[in-house]
Design an enzyme around this catalytic site. Structure first.
Site, PDB file in Angstrom:
ATOM      1  N   TYR A 176     -16.844  -2.122   1.083  1.00  0.00           N
ATOM      2  CA  TYR A 176     -16.133  -1.615  -0.470  1.00  0.00           C
ATOM      3  C   TYR A 176     -15.716  -2.627  -1.184  1.00  0.00           C
ATOM      4  O   TYR A 176     -16.390  -2.780  -2.381  1.00  0.00           O
ATOM      5  CB  TYR A 176     -15.159  -0.509  -0.049  1.00  0.00           C
ATOM      6  CG  TYR A 176     -14.749   0.207  -1.212  1.00  0.00           C
ATOM      7  CD1 TYR A 176     -15.610   1.408  -1.567  1.00  0.00           C
ATOM      8  CD2 TYR A 176     -13.672   0.154  -1.964  1.00  0.00           C
ATOM      9  CE1 TYR A 176     -15.237   2.131  -2.801  1.00  0.00           C
ATOM     10  CE2 TYR A 176     -13.231   0.782  -2.868  1.00  0.00           C
ATOM     11  CZ  TYR A 176     -13.990   1.872  -3.304  1.00  0.00           C
ATOM     12  OH  TYR A 176     -13.630   2.581  -4.576  1.00  0.00           O
ATOM     13  N   GLN A 235       1.607   5.995   6.926  1.00  0.00           N
ATOM     14  CA  GLN A 235       1.130   4.870   7.823  1.00  0.00           C
ATOM     15  C   GLN A 235       1.782   3.676   7.519  1.00  0.00           C
ATOM     16  O   GLN A 235       2.554   3.234   6.472  1.00  0.00           O
ATOM     17  CB  GLN A 235      -0.158   4.595   7.191  1.00  0.00           C
ATOM     18  CG  GLN A 235      -1.380   5.673   7.637  1.00  0.00           C
ATOM     19  CD  GLN A 235      -2.849   5.667   7.187  1.00  0.00           C
ATOM     20  OE1 GLN A 235      -3.169   4.418   6.344  1.00  0.00           O
ATOM     21  NE2 GLN A 235      -3.555   6.323   7.573  1.00  0.00           N
ATOM     22  N   ARG A 242       1.399   2.082  -4.104  1.00  0.00           N
ATOM     23  CA  ARG A 242       0.233   2.400  -4.833  1.00  0.00           C
ATOM     24  C   ARG A 242       0.780   2.995  -6.341  1.00  0.00           C
ATOM     25  O   ARG A 242       1.779   3.351  -6.499  1.00  0.00           O
ATOM     26  CB  ARG A 242      -0.450   3.175  -4.269  1.00  0.00           C
ATOM     27  CG  ARG A 242      -1.300   2.899  -2.873  1.00  0.00           C
ATOM     28  CD  ARG A 242      -2.276   1.840  -3.208  1.00  0.00           C
ATOM     29  NE  ARG A 242      -3.016   1.536  -1.913  1.00  0.00           N
ATOM     30  CZ  ARG A 242      -2.664   0.417  -0.905  1.00  0.00           C
ATOM     31  NH1 ARG A 242      -1.526  -0.017  -1.107  1.00  0.00           N
ATOM     32  NH2 ARG A 242      -3.350   0.350  -0.063  1.00  0.00           N
ATOM     33  N   PRO A 303      -3.833  -2.930   1.602  1.00  0.00           N
ATOM     34  CA  PRO A 303      -3.176  -3.816   0.562  1.00  0.00           C
ATOM     35  C   PRO A 303      -1.543  -3.566   0.510  1.00  0.00           C
ATOM     36  O   PRO A 303      -1.334  -2.404   0.745  1.00  0.00           O
ATOM     37  CB  PRO A 303      -3.787  -3.537  -0.867  1.00  0.00           C
ATOM     38  CG  PRO A 303      -4.920  -3.126  -0.243  1.00  0.00           C
ATOM     39  CD  PRO A 303      -5.079  -2.360   0.937  1.00  0.00           C
TER      40      PRO A 303
HETATM   41  N1  NAD Z   1     -10.610   7.841  -6.768  1.00  0.00           N
HETATM   42  C1  NAD Z   1      -9.980   6.493  -6.800  1.00  0.00           C
HETATM   43  O1  NAD Z   1      -8.996   6.423  -6.604  1.00  0.00           O
HETATM   44  C2  NAD Z   1     -11.049   5.401  -7.238  1.00  0.00           C
HETATM   45  C3  NAD Z   1     -10.477   4.148  -7.433  1.00  0.00           C
HETATM   46  C4  NAD Z   1     -11.181   3.224  -7.643  1.00  0.00           C
HETATM   47  C5  NAD Z   1     -12.386   3.147  -7.729  1.00  0.00           C
HETATM   48  N2  NAD Z   1     -13.047   4.493  -7.762  1.00  0.00           N
HETATM   49  C6  NAD Z   1     -14.494   4.698  -7.729  1.00  0.00           C
HETATM   50  O2  NAD Z   1     -14.882   5.722  -8.529  1.00  0.00           O
HETATM   51  C7  NAD Z   1     -16.009   6.137  -8.179  1.00  0.00           C
HETATM   52  C8  NAD Z   1     -15.951   7.848  -7.859  1.00  0.00           C
HETATM   53  O3  NAD Z   1     -14.886   7.909  -6.905  1.00  0.00           O
HETATM   54  P1  NAD Z   1     -14.375   9.230  -6.340  1.00  0.00           P
HETATM   55  O4  NAD Z   1     -13.031   9.200  -6.115  1.00  0.00           O
HETATM   56  O5  NAD Z   1     -14.760  10.313  -7.222  1.00  0.00           O
HETATM   57  O6  NAD Z   1     -15.100   9.240  -4.968  1.00  0.00           O
HETATM   58  P2  NAD Z   1     -16.055  10.590  -4.396  1.00  0.00           P
HETATM   59  O7  NAD Z   1     -16.321  10.139  -3.028  1.00  0.00           O
HETATM   60  O8  NAD Z   1     -15.610  11.998  -4.701  1.00  0.00           O
HETATM   61  O9  NAD Z   1     -17.189  10.415  -5.381  1.00  0.00           O
HETATM   62  C9  NAD Z   1     -18.551   9.532  -5.124  1.00  0.00           C
HETATM   63  C10 NAD Z   1     -19.818  10.226  -5.238  1.00  0.00           C
HETATM   64  O10 NAD Z   1     -20.847   9.387  -5.166  1.00  0.00           O
HETATM   65  C11 NAD Z   1     -21.892  10.242  -4.344  1.00  0.00           C
HETATM   66  N3  NAD Z   1     -22.675   9.097  -3.573  1.00  0.00           N
HETATM   67  C12 NAD Z   1     -21.968   8.029  -2.796  1.00  0.00           C
HETATM   68  N4  NAD Z   1     -22.977   7.286  -2.178  1.00  0.00           N
HETATM   69  C13 NAD Z   1     -24.202   7.774  -2.843  1.00  0.00           C
HETATM   70  C14 NAD Z   1     -25.597   7.403  -2.965  1.00  0.00           C
HETATM   71  N5  NAD Z   1     -25.796   6.252  -2.322  1.00  0.00           N
HETATM   72  N6  NAD Z   1     -26.486   7.729  -3.842  1.00  0.00           N
HETATM   73  C15 NAD Z   1     -26.003   8.847  -4.574  1.00  0.00           C
HETATM   74  N7  NAD Z   1     -24.651   9.350  -4.613  1.00  0.00           N
HETATM   75  C16 NAD Z   1     -23.964   8.692  -3.661  1.00  0.00           C
HETATM   76  C17 NAD Z   1     -21.085  10.934  -3.171  1.00  0.00           C
HETATM   77  O11 NAD Z   1     -21.832  11.976  -2.740  1.00  0.00           O
HETATM   78  C18 NAD Z   1     -19.818  11.427  -4.135  1.00  0.00           C
HETATM   79  O12 NAD Z   1     -20.523  12.515  -4.843  1.00  0.00           O
HETATM   80  C19 NAD Z   1     -16.620   5.436  -6.859  1.00  0.00           C
HETATM   81  O13 NAD Z   1     -17.365   4.294  -7.543  1.00  0.00           O
HETATM   82  C20 NAD Z   1     -15.428   4.832  -6.486  1.00  0.00           C
HETATM   83  O14 NAD Z   1     -15.498   3.530  -5.927  1.00  0.00           O
HETATM   84  C21 NAD Z   1     -12.418   5.612  -7.413  1.00  0.00           C
HETATM   85  O1  UGA Z   2      -7.644   2.651  -6.089  1.00  0.00           O
HETATM   86  C1  UGA Z   2      -8.114   1.880  -5.776  1.00  0.00           C
HETATM   87  O2  UGA Z   2      -8.836   0.950  -6.306  1.00  0.00           O
HETATM   88  C2  UGA Z   2      -8.946   1.911  -4.267  1.00  0.00           C
HETATM   89  O3  UGA Z   2      -7.839   2.929  -3.823  1.00  0.00           O
HETATM   90  C3  UGA Z   2      -8.183   3.798  -2.623  1.00  0.00           C
HETATM   91  O4  UGA Z   2      -7.719   2.921  -1.376  1.00  0.00           O
HETATM   92  P1  UGA Z   2      -6.274   2.939  -0.852  1.00  0.00           P
HETATM   93  O5  UGA Z   2      -5.298   2.644  -1.719  1.00  0.00           O
HETATM   94  O6  UGA Z   2      -6.202   2.203   0.483  1.00  0.00           O
HETATM   95  O7  UGA Z   2      -6.288   4.451  -0.630  1.00  0.00           O
HETATM   96  P2  UGA Z   2      -5.719   5.522   0.337  1.00  0.00           P
HETATM   97  O8  UGA Z   2      -6.475   5.667   1.541  1.00  0.00           O
HETATM   98  O9  UGA Z   2      -5.217   6.758  -0.511  1.00  0.00           O
HETATM   99  O10 UGA Z   2      -4.395   4.579   0.942  1.00  0.00           O
HETATM  100  C4  UGA Z   2      -3.181   4.358   0.204  1.00  0.00           C
HETATM  101  C5  UGA Z   2      -1.962   4.108   0.905  1.00  0.00           C
HETATM  102  O11 UGA Z   2      -1.448   5.541   1.679  1.00  0.00           O
HETATM  103  C6  UGA Z   2      -1.326   4.947   2.944  1.00  0.00           C
HETATM  104  N1  UGA Z   2      -1.650   6.274   3.647  1.00  0.00           N
HETATM  105  C7  UGA Z   2      -2.790   6.829   3.534  1.00  0.00           C
HETATM  106  C8  UGA Z   2      -3.274   8.061   4.133  1.00  0.00           C
HETATM  107  C9  UGA Z   2      -2.102   8.788   4.863  1.00  0.00           C
HETATM  108  O12 UGA Z   2      -2.360   9.757   5.556  1.00  0.00           O
HETATM  109  N2  UGA Z   2      -1.003   8.139   5.086  1.00  0.00           N
HETATM  110  C10 UGA Z   2      -0.807   6.942   4.347  1.00  0.00           C
HETATM  111  O13 UGA Z   2       0.373   6.498   4.469  1.00  0.00           O
HETATM  112  C11 UGA Z   2      -2.197   4.053   3.233  1.00  0.00           C
HETATM  113  O14 UGA Z   2      -2.044   3.332   4.402  1.00  0.00           O
HETATM  114  C12 UGA Z   2      -2.183   3.168   2.055  1.00  0.00           C
HETATM  115  O15 UGA Z   2      -1.352   2.043   2.265  1.00  0.00           O
HETATM  116  C13 UGA Z   2      -9.473   4.445  -2.697  1.00  0.00           C
HETATM  117  O16 UGA Z   2      -9.541   4.832  -1.265  1.00  0.00           O
HETATM  118  C14 UGA Z   2     -10.598   3.871  -2.996  1.00  0.00           C
HETATM  119  O17 UGA Z   2     -11.494   4.640  -3.413  1.00  0.00           O
HETATM  120  C15 UGA Z   2     -10.037   2.850  -4.327  1.00  0.00           C
HETATM  121  O18 UGA Z   2     -11.130   2.203  -4.984  1.00  0.00           O
END
Ligand code: NAD
Ligand code: UGA
Length: 346
Positions: A176, A235, A242, A303
């Protein structure tokens, strides 16, 4: 050609962007903005589609493979004359005529992106190459939703865009975070080599309605657990931090970035920083004061601290988040309760 400001060394466009398709100049052409949203059936993507559809001059095409997204998120638009939904995997080439591409397709929750890491990296690398190829062919502007995970386990705090990160290239999260780093590289190489108009958002943890109930990310986990009377799973160590941005603020930032003159990368996130223990306490207090908080093992390479420096977003996009965590949680709670069919006790 749009004036475009690159914000960093070597980010200068060396070529004018490719001419848009001749179709745009054809007599019969209706001058709507045709916008492709990859991953538009997902959490952020579906909220972005809602906002884009509010503008009657926009036609929106969503492509999604439904790995983590769902048609249900888009049900209000299915059948709308300005909306099209295509089941498509971005790792395969796509031929459509569009003016803008919001490229979101990629599983975002760690449990989903680690489920098939090879597919995740293919989505980030081949998927982004395909979308850049499309942008080049039709002269479209393309925005990539990159992530704060490009900073890895950051040694600089808060994170500014010029920080290069501290990323494990061979770890379980690498599909990722390294995948998104390559996607950013591809964006800038297409920009410099082919003059493609690019925009890169580095998104920090975003939350809100429509997250999958069992998505695995922390806000959705804690909310679902509190509503179901299950212990909140913090965790270890629980002191990791965050910064949580509400989804409507994120969508506003993404549209401003797309419409503005700056390539980015630009951090989009809410600078309010919380430890996971603080988040659990907040959810407990607001949703279910009876619920237990338990600690559980963490996963590798988590992280330890994350908080965006959003000076650039403020200065270049006039953007900053409006919704505080305590105001966003109830909005998400309402959606989760509806979907889980569990009413508030009091
Ligand atoms: N939500 C966050 O906190 C967060 C943080 C940082 C970056 N992002 C980025 O924002 C974007 C959207 O995130 P989200 O939280 O809405 O996640 P999400 O998982 O809800 O949405 C991702 C979408 O992409 C589709 N998808 C995955 N692989 C695909 C493929 N190969 N072809 C076509 N479609 C595909 C999934 O079905 C889904 O609808 C992602 O690129 C993610 O990396 C999200
Ligand atoms: O914002 C981002 O850039 C990224 O952040 C997240 O990654 P992460 O921060 O690891 O997200 P979580 O899985 O929500 O975890 C956040 C923190 O919560 C903790 N956590 C998670 C789940 C849980 O049940 N309990 C818990 O304490 C994890 O250890 C971690 O420290 C998202 O998964 C990514 O899509 C995104 O790109």
């Amino acid at each position: 050609m749009a004036k475009e400001v690159s914000n960093g060394p070597n980010h200068v466009t060396s070529k004018p962007p490719p001419e848009p398709s001749p179709l745009r100049r054809a007599k019969f052409f209706k001058a709507n903005m045709r916008i492709l949203v990859t991953g538009g059936a997902g959490f952020i993507g579906s909220h972005l589609v809602d906002k884009l559809m509010e503008n009657e001059k926009n036609e929106v095409i969503v492509v999604d493979n439904y790995f983590t997204g769902s048609k249900d998120n888009l049900r209000q638009w299915i059948g709308h004359p300005r909306f099209e939904l295509i089941r498509h995997d971005v790792t395969e080439p796509l031929l459509v005529e569009v003016d803008q591409i919001y490229h979101l397709a990629c599983p975002a929750s760690p449990i989903f992106y680690k489920y098939n890491p090879v597919k995740t990296i293919k989505t980030n690398v081949i998927g982004t190459l395909n979308m850049l190829g499309l942008a080049k062919r039709v002269g479209a502007r393309i925005l990539l939703t990159s992530t704060s995970e490009v900073y890895g386990d950051p040694l600089v705090h808060p994170q500014t865009e010029d920080y290069w990160g501290n990323v494990n290239p061979i770890g379980v999260r690498s599909c990722y975070d390294e995948g998104k780093r390559v996607a950013e590289t591809l964006m800038f190489d297409y920009h410099r080599q082919h003059g493609i108009e690019i925009r890169i958002a580095r998104i920090f943890n975003t939350y809100g309605p429509r997250m999958n109930i069992d998505d695995g990310r922390v806000v959705s986990n804690f909310l679902a657990q509190a509503i179901r009377d299950e212990a909140l799973t913090v965790q270890l160590p629980g002191t990791q931090t965050r910064s949580f941005c509400y989804v409507s603020d994120m969508v506003d930032g993404l549209i401003r970035l797309m419409e503005g003159d700056n390539t980015g990368p630009i951090n989009l996130g809410n600078p309010g920083e919380f430890t996971m223990l603080e988040l659990a306490e907040t959810v407990k207090e607001m949703i279910n004061p009876e619920v237990e908080i338990m600690t559980v093992e963490n996963t590798p390479d988590d992280p330890r601290q994350r908080k965006p420096d959003i000076t650039k977003a403020k200065e270049l996009l006039g953007w900053e988040p409006k919704i505080k965590l305590r105001d966003g949680i109830p909005l998400m709670e309402e959606d989760f309760r509806k979907r889980l069919g569990i009413l508030r006790k009091n």
